[in-house]
Design an enzyme around this catalytic site. Structure first.
Site: not given
Length: 389
Positions: A79, A111, A152, A233, A275
Site C-alpha cells: 500500500e 495490509c 505505530t 497481523h 509496522n
C-alpha cells in the site's frame, strides 16, 4: 500435492529509533509505547529506500541461479506503491535480473494484500507445479510526527517463494474470509500519510478475528487445541495480543500456555521493527519460526490476516520436516545487529526528507546506505534505482 512457503526472508533499513526515547520526546510515559502498544524499536526509513528497494533487498536473499529460472510470476503486495500505473513488480523484475518471461503485477488491499497474493500463487502453482511464484510484501508506514499514530510507524519488506513441496509451510485447504466496507484506515491519493481511527480499527481487528476464527472452527471442527501456534497481523504487537486474549478462554490451561508462549516468539521481530503493513503477518510468522525452540514438523499454525477497510482471512498450514534448515536466522540477526540507533531529531529529519512531488530532478546521497539496492534519485519524473556492489 503440497503447496506453500518454500523460502522466506526479510529486509528493513539500517536505522531505528528507540521507543522509550521517542515517548520521552513526546512527553509520554515510556511504558505507553513499550507495554501499551508493545513496541521497543521503530525502523526509520531513509529517502534512499522505498517499497521497491526494500522488496529487492529482501528478495535477493532467497534467490539462487536455480530458482531464478523457475520463477515465472512476481507479485508485489503493497500500500506504499510508487506509481499509479506501473507496478512495483516490474521494477523488481528488472532490479533482480529475473527473466523477461515472467508476469509481474501489484496487488493492494491495505495490509491484507500479501495474503491475497499468497492465495493467488497457491492456485497458480496447482495448475503449474513446475513453477515458483515470488511474493514481496513491502511497505513504509507513515502517520506523521507527534500524532497518535506515530509510534505505530515502521517499514520493511518480506519476500516469499511459493512452490509445490515447500520446505517450510504447506498450506491447508480450509480458510475463512470476511469483507466489510468500513472506514478504520485509509490514505487518499493526495495524502502522504494515512488516515486512521485507531480505537475503531483496534475493535474491528478483534471483531473480525473472532468472526473468521469462529467460522473456521464451525467449518472444520477444529479448536484452539489443534494449533501449536497462532500468528497475527501485527501493526503493533499489543493488537495481536488483544485478539489472542479474546479467544484464549475457550482453551484448556495447557493450550493457553502454549499459544501464549509462542505468541511471544512471534512478535519478537515486529517489536524491534514496527509496522510493515502488508508484511506484518509474515514478519510475525518469520519471527515465530526463527525464534522457536518448541515447534516441530507436523505442527499446525493458524494465521490471521487483516487489511483495514476491511478484509480479513484465517487460514492454516503445517510445518514441514527440517523447516529450520530453509530459514536464515543468522543473516537476519546480523542485519538487526548492524542497525544504527538515531536520536529523535535525526529521525524527524529523515521522516521529513521526502522526494519532490513536482518531478524535480534530485540526486540522493548514497554514502550512508549499505543496502545492495538503493534509490539514487529522480530524473525526468523517473525514479533512478541502483545496485551497489
Amino acid at each position: 500435492m503440497k503447496i506453500g512457503i518454500d523460502q522466506i526472508s526479510f529486509q528493513t533499513s539500517q536505522y531505528f529509533v528507540d521507543m522509550a526515547e521517542l515517548a520521552l520526546a513526546r512527553n509520554e510515559d515510556p511504558n505507553k509505547y513499550l507495554i501499551g502498544i508493545g513496541q521497543k524499536k521503530m525502523a526509520v526509513i531513509p529517502p534512499t529506500q522505498d517499497s521497491v528497494t526494500l522488496a529487492a533487498n529482501a528478495a535477493a536473499k532467497i534467490l539462487t541461479p536455480t530458482n531464478r529460472q523457475q520463477i515465472d510470476t512476481v507479485i508485489f503486495a503493497s500500500e506504499s506503491g510508487i506509481d499509479q500505473s506501473k507496478s512495483g513488480a516490474v521494477y523488481l523484475q528488472s532490479l533482480l535480473g529475473l527473466p523477461r518471461q515472467v508476469r509481474a503485477f501489484e496487488v493492494k488491499q491495505a495490509c491484507y494484500s500479501a495474503t491475497a497474493a499468497l492465495q493467488l500463487a497457491r492456485g497458480y502453482i496447482a495448475l503449474h507445479p513446475d513453477k515458483k511464484v515470488l511474493i514481496t510484501a513491502s511497505d513504509i508506514a507513515r502517520y506523521g510526527i507527534g500524532n497518535a499514530g506515530e509510534p505505530t510507524q515502521g517499514g520493511g519488506a518480506v519476500a516469499m517463494l511459493i512452490s509445490k513441496e515447500p520446505r517450510i509451510l504447506a498450506l491447508e485447504d480450509d480458510s475463512t474470509v470476511l469483507t466489510e466496507n468500513i472506514m478504520d484506515f485509509w490514505r487518499p491519493n493526495y495524502a502522504t500519510e494515512a488516515k486512521v481511527d485507531g480505537h475503531y480499527s483496534g475493535h474491528m481487528y478483534v471483531d473480525f478475528f473472532k468472526e473468521v476464527f469462529d467460522t473456521y472452527q464451525a467449518q472444520t471442527g477444529m479448536t484452539l487445541a489443534n494449533f501449536a501456534a497462532l500468528a497475527f497481523h501485527l501493526p503493533y504487537t499489543k493488537m495481536g495480543l488483544k485478539a489472542l486474549r479474546a479467544v484464549l478462554p475457550e482453551a484448556d490451561a495447557l493450550t493457553q500456555q502454549r499459544l501464549s508462549a509462542n505468541f511471544e516468539d512471534s512478535r519478537a521481530y515486529n517489536q524491534i521493527v514496527g509496522n510493515l503493513y502488508t508484511g506484518s503477518l509474515y514478519l510475525s510468522l518469520l519471527s515465530l519460526l526463527e525464534k522457536t525452540q518448541t515447534l516441530q514438523a507436523g505442527d499446525r499454525l493458524g494465521l490471521f490476516s487483516y487489511g483495514s477497510g476491511a478484509v480479513s482471512e484465517f487460514y492454516s498450514g503445517i510445518l514441514q520436516a527440517n523447516f529450520k534448515q530453509a530459514l536464515m536466522p543468522e543473516q537476519h540477526q546480523a542485519m538487526f545487529a548492524a542497525r544504527q540507533q538515531v536520536d529523535v531529531p535525526t529521525y524527524e529529519q529523515l521522516f521529513n526528507q521526502q522526494l519532490p512531488t513536482d518531478g524535480s530532478t534530485v540526486e540522493l546521497d548514497l554514502s550512508h546506505d549499505p543496502a545492495q539496492y538503493v534509490l539514487a534519485g529522480i530524473k525526468a519524473d523517473q525514479r533512478q534505482y541502483k545496485k551497489q556492489v
